[in-house]
Motif scaffolding. Structure first.
Motif, mmCIF file in Angstrom:
data_model
loop_
_atom_site.group_PDB
_atom_site.id
_atom_site.type_symbol
_atom_site.label_atom_id
_atom_site.label_comp_id
_atom_site.label_asym_id
_atom_site.label_seq_id
_atom_site.Cartn_x
_atom_site.Cartn_y
_atom_site.Cartn_z
ATOM 1 N N HIS A 8 0.838 -1.181 0.000
ATOM 2 C CA HIS A 8 0.000 0.000 0.000
ATOM 3 C C HIS A 8 0.878 1.236 0.000
ATOM 4 C CE1 HIS A 8 -3.474 -2.548 0.747
ATOM 5 N NE2 HIS A 8 -2.693 -3.207 1.577
ATOM 6 N N PRO A 9 0.327 2.407 -0.466
ATOM 7 C CA PRO A 9 1.133 3.610 -0.532
ATOM 8 C C PRO A 9 1.688 3.979 0.842
ATOM 9 C CG PRO A 9 -0.904 3.884 -1.738
ATOM 10 C CD PRO A 9 -1.004 2.580 -1.017
ATOM 11 N N LEU A 10 2.847 4.636 0.828
ATOM 12 C CA LEU A 10 3.500 5.039 2.057
ATOM 13 C C LEU A 10 2.999 6.390 2.523
ATOM 14 C CD1 LEU A 10 7.150 4.160 1.078
ATOM 15 C CD2 LEU A 10 5.552 2.771 2.363
ATOM 16 N N SER A 11 3.057 6.592 3.819
ATOM 17 C CA SER A 11 2.744 7.904 4.366
ATOM 18 C C SER A 11 3.858 8.871 3.993
ATOM 19 C CB SER A 11 2.645 7.810 5.884
ATOM 20 O OG SER A 11 3.904 7.507 6.438
ATOM 21 N N SER A 12 3.593 10.173 4.107
ATOM 22 C CA SER A 12 4.604 11.164 3.758
ATOM 23 C C SER A 12 5.833 11.023 4.638
ATOM 24 C CB SER A 12 4.022 12.570 3.892
ATOM 25 O OG SER A 12 3.536 12.778 5.205
ATOM 26 N N SER A 13 5.652 10.657 5.907
ATOM 27 C CA SER A 13 6.802 10.489 6.792
ATOM 28 C C SER A 13 7.635 9.289 6.394
ATOM 29 C CB SER A 13 6.328 10.332 8.241
ATOM 30 O OG SER A 13 5.493 9.196 8.368
ATOM 31 N N SER A 14 6.978 8.222 5.904
ATOM 32 C CA SER A 14 7.716 7.033 5.464
ATOM 33 C C SER A 14 8.500 7.336 4.206
ATOM 34 C CB SER A 14 6.750 5.885 5.201
ATOM 35 O OG SER A 14 6.056 5.547 6.367
ATOM 36 N N ARG A 15 7.906 8.088 3.297
ATOM 37 C CA ARG A 15 8.581 8.380 2.040
ATOM 38 C C ARG A 15 9.877 9.133 2.275
ATOM 39 N NH1 ARG A 15 3.874 11.133 0.247
ATOM 40 N NH2 ARG A 15 2.222 9.589 0.197
ATOM 41 N N LYS A 117 -6.118 0.324 -8.669
ATOM 42 C CA LYS A 117 -7.484 0.336 -8.136
ATOM 43 C C LYS A 117 -7.524 -0.186 -6.703
ATOM 44 C CE LYS A 117 -9.760 -0.159 -12.629
ATOM 45 N NZ LYS A 117 -10.496 -1.088 -13.540
ATOM 46 N N SER A 118 -6.558 -1.039 -6.355
ATOM 47 C CA SER A 118 -6.502 -1.599 -5.007
ATOM 48 C C SER A 118 -5.604 -0.781 -4.085
ATOM 49 C CB SER A 118 -5.982 -3.044 -5.060
ATOM 50 O OG SER A 118 -6.789 -3.840 -5.898
ATOM 51 N N ASP A 119 -5.132 0.372 -4.576
ATOM 52 C CA ASP A 119 -4.241 1.236 -3.798
ATOM 53 C C ASP A 119 -2.950 0.529 -3.413
ATOM 54 O OD1 ASP A 119 -5.969 3.441 -3.848
ATOM 55 O OD2 ASP A 119 -7.044 2.745 -2.082
ATOM 56 N N GLY A 120 -2.428 -0.288 -4.333
ATOM 57 C CA GLY A 120 -1.159 -0.962 -4.093
ATOM 58 C C GLY A 120 -0.030 -0.287 -4.836
ATOM 59 N N ILE A 121 1.200 -0.654 -4.481
ATOM 60 C CA ILE A 121 2.359 -0.159 -5.225
ATOM 61 C C ILE A 121 3.192 -1.319 -5.773
ATOM 62 C CG2 ILE A 121 2.487 2.039 -4.001
ATOM 63 C CD1 ILE A 121 4.756 0.881 -2.315
ATOM 64 N N GLY A 122 2.677 -2.539 -5.660
ATOM 65 C CA GLY A 122 3.350 -3.691 -6.224
ATOM 66 C C GLY A 122 2.389 -4.852 -6.338
ATOM 67 N N LEU A 123 2.639 -5.733 -7.301
ATOM 68 C CA LEU A 123 1.745 -6.865 -7.516
ATOM 69 C C LEU A 123 2.490 -7.945 -8.283
ATOM 70 C CD1 LEU A 123 -1.294 -7.656 -7.052
ATOM 71 C CD2 LEU A 123 -1.699 -6.909 -9.400
ATOM 72 N N SER A 124 2.306 -9.190 -7.859
ATOM 73 C CA SER A 124 2.897 -10.330 -8.560
ATOM 74 C C SER A 124 1.802 -11.110 -9.276
ATOM 75 C CB SER A 124 3.621 -11.242 -7.569
ATOM 76 O OG SER A 124 2.694 -11.801 -6.653
ATOM 77 N N ALA A 125 2.192 -11.840 -10.312
ATOM 78 C CA ALA A 125 1.218 -12.589 -11.103
ATOM 79 C C ALA A 125 0.401 -13.586 -10.286
ATOM 80 C CB ALA A 125 1.922 -13.278 -12.278
ATOM 81 N N PRO A 126 1.005 -14.360 -9.364
ATOM 82 C CA PRO A 126 0.167 -15.290 -8.595
ATOM 83 C C PRO A 126 -0.904 -14.591 -7.770
ATOM 84 C CG PRO A 126 2.413 -15.197 -7.727
ATOM 85 C CD PRO A 126 2.435 -14.543 -9.060
ATOM 86 N N GLN A 127 -0.704 -13.320 -7.447
ATOM 87 C CA GLN A 127 -1.716 -12.593 -6.682
ATOM 88 C C GLN A 127 -2.964 -12.288 -7.492
ATOM 89 O OE1 GLN A 127 1.218 -9.548 -5.045
ATOM 90 N NE2 GLN A 127 -0.256 -9.735 -3.380
ATOM 91 N N VAL A 128 -2.892 -12.482 -8.811
ATOM 92 C CA VAL A 128 -4.089 -12.346 -9.645
ATOM 93 C C VAL A 128 -4.417 -13.682 -10.309
ATOM 94 C CG1 VAL A 128 -3.941 -9.865 -10.022
ATOM 95 C CG2 VAL A 128 -2.690 -11.406 -11.551
ATOM 96 N N GLY A 129 -3.928 -14.775 -9.693
ATOM 97 C CA GLY A 129 -4.309 -16.109 -10.141
ATOM 98 C C GLY A 129 -3.515 -16.678 -11.278
ATOM 99 N N ILE A 130 -2.357 -16.091 -11.588
ATOM 100 C CA ILE A 130 -1.536 -16.560 -12.703
ATOM 101 C C ILE A 130 -0.189 -17.000 -12.154
ATOM 102 C CG2 ILE A 130 -0.414 -15.930 -14.876
ATOM 103 C CD1 ILE A 130 -2.692 -13.864 -15.203
ATOM 104 N N ASN A 131 0.094 -18.281 -12.200
ATOM 105 C CA ASN A 131 1.325 -18.803 -11.624
ATOM 106 C C ASN A 131 2.477 -18.734 -12.615
ATOM 107 O OD1 ASN A 131 -0.815 -20.868 -9.832
ATOM 108 N ND2 ASN A 131 0.712 -19.595 -8.812
#
Length: 275
Positions: A8-15, A117-131
């Motif tokens: 998920h996106p980082l807070s301004s302090s984390s960035r 759309k999911s407010d993520g900053i990274g995604l792998s193929a298995p996370q959408v059902g593709i191995n």
């Protein structure tokens, strides 16, 4: 705050703790939509004292060849959906991609779309059902505001001895956040969206996000890397996801965190293997 693989996106302090991605680049087409790391970017650095990954690779830093994904293995339907723990897809073997065509480009576009759309900053193929061995990420909050990174068939060749804890979240574990210790810098070999091979070193937040996503490609989930004490703090939330899976599918959960907690001596369970 959170970070990594469906992070998920980082807070301004984390960035402020990590370098930000540059928006323009002269680096050759490593990344989708003609964006990449500049050779002078603070995020891509050659760091001394990187530890080579041995031939008998540690858990999560595999160097062996994988089976090649067939056309059927990378078929998908839109809209893509996020696969949540404890779905067995997240533990299944992910095959090497050997076809760099329009279908792969379309899949990458769809992965970026569902990630944003999911407010993520990274995604792998298995996370959408593709191995398959594919990941996308961008450690920037706003869609289109930073580099959109595509890595195909990535492998870790070296990693730094210096490590740091960071509070990570994951789209496959909605609402769950906890500290994970990882190396600050990794050197990787991978292929780009066109199949060209390249080597690059990542540090700071991109290294963190990459390692989280790379773990997904090895069937390793972020709570596998947590200390026993940290795992204890999210145990009830993991059990709630297990029950949610059982209620939705009518099947018993394929894994249980309570069992995993008792497997303290098993490789990859509850301990960082990056030492």
């Amino acid at each position: 705050m959170a970070c990594a693989a469906s992070l998920h996106p980082l807070s301004s302090s984390s960035r402020a703790l990590f370098p930000t991605l540059c928006r323009r680049s002269t680096f050759p087409a490593i990344f989708h939509r003609l964006r990449g790391f500049s050779s002078t970017s603070p995020l891509v650095s050659t760091v001394n004292r990187l530890i080579p990954v041995p031939t008998q690779a540690r858990t999560g830093f595999s160097v062996k060849e994988d089976d090649v994904a067939s056309a059927a293995d990378v078929e998908f339907q839109t809209p893509l959906r996020i696969v949540e723990y404890p779905d067995p897809i997240l533990r299944a073997k992910n095959k090497r991609i050997d076809s760099f065509d329009d279908h792969l480009k379309n899949l990458v576009d769809e992965m970026f779309d569902v990630m944003y759309k999911s407010d993520g900053i990274g995604l792998s193929a298995p996370q959408v059902g593709i191995n398959a061995q594919l990941m996308v990420f961008t450690p920037v909050v706003e869609c289109g505001e930073g580099e959109e990174i595509v890595l195909v068939n990535p492998r870790v060749t070296r990693y730094s001895q210096k490590k740091r804890p960071f509070n990570e979240g994951c789209l496959s574990f909605p609402g769950i956040y906890a500290d994970v210790v990882r190396p600050e810098t990794v050197k990787i070999d991978a292929q780009d969206i066109k199949g060209a091979r390249f080597t690059v070193s990542l540090s700071g937040l991109p290294a963190r996000v990459f390692q989280h996503e790379f773990d997904h490609l090895q069937g390793v989930l972020f709570f596998d890397r947590m200390s026993d004490g940290v795992l204890e703090t999210i145990c009830a939330q993991l059990q709630a996801l297990e029950k949610k899976y059982e209620d939705r599918t009518g099947l018993p959960s394929p894994e249980r965190v309570e069992t995993r907690r008792r497997m303290k001596d098993a490789t990859g369970f509850g301990k960082s293997q990056l030492v």
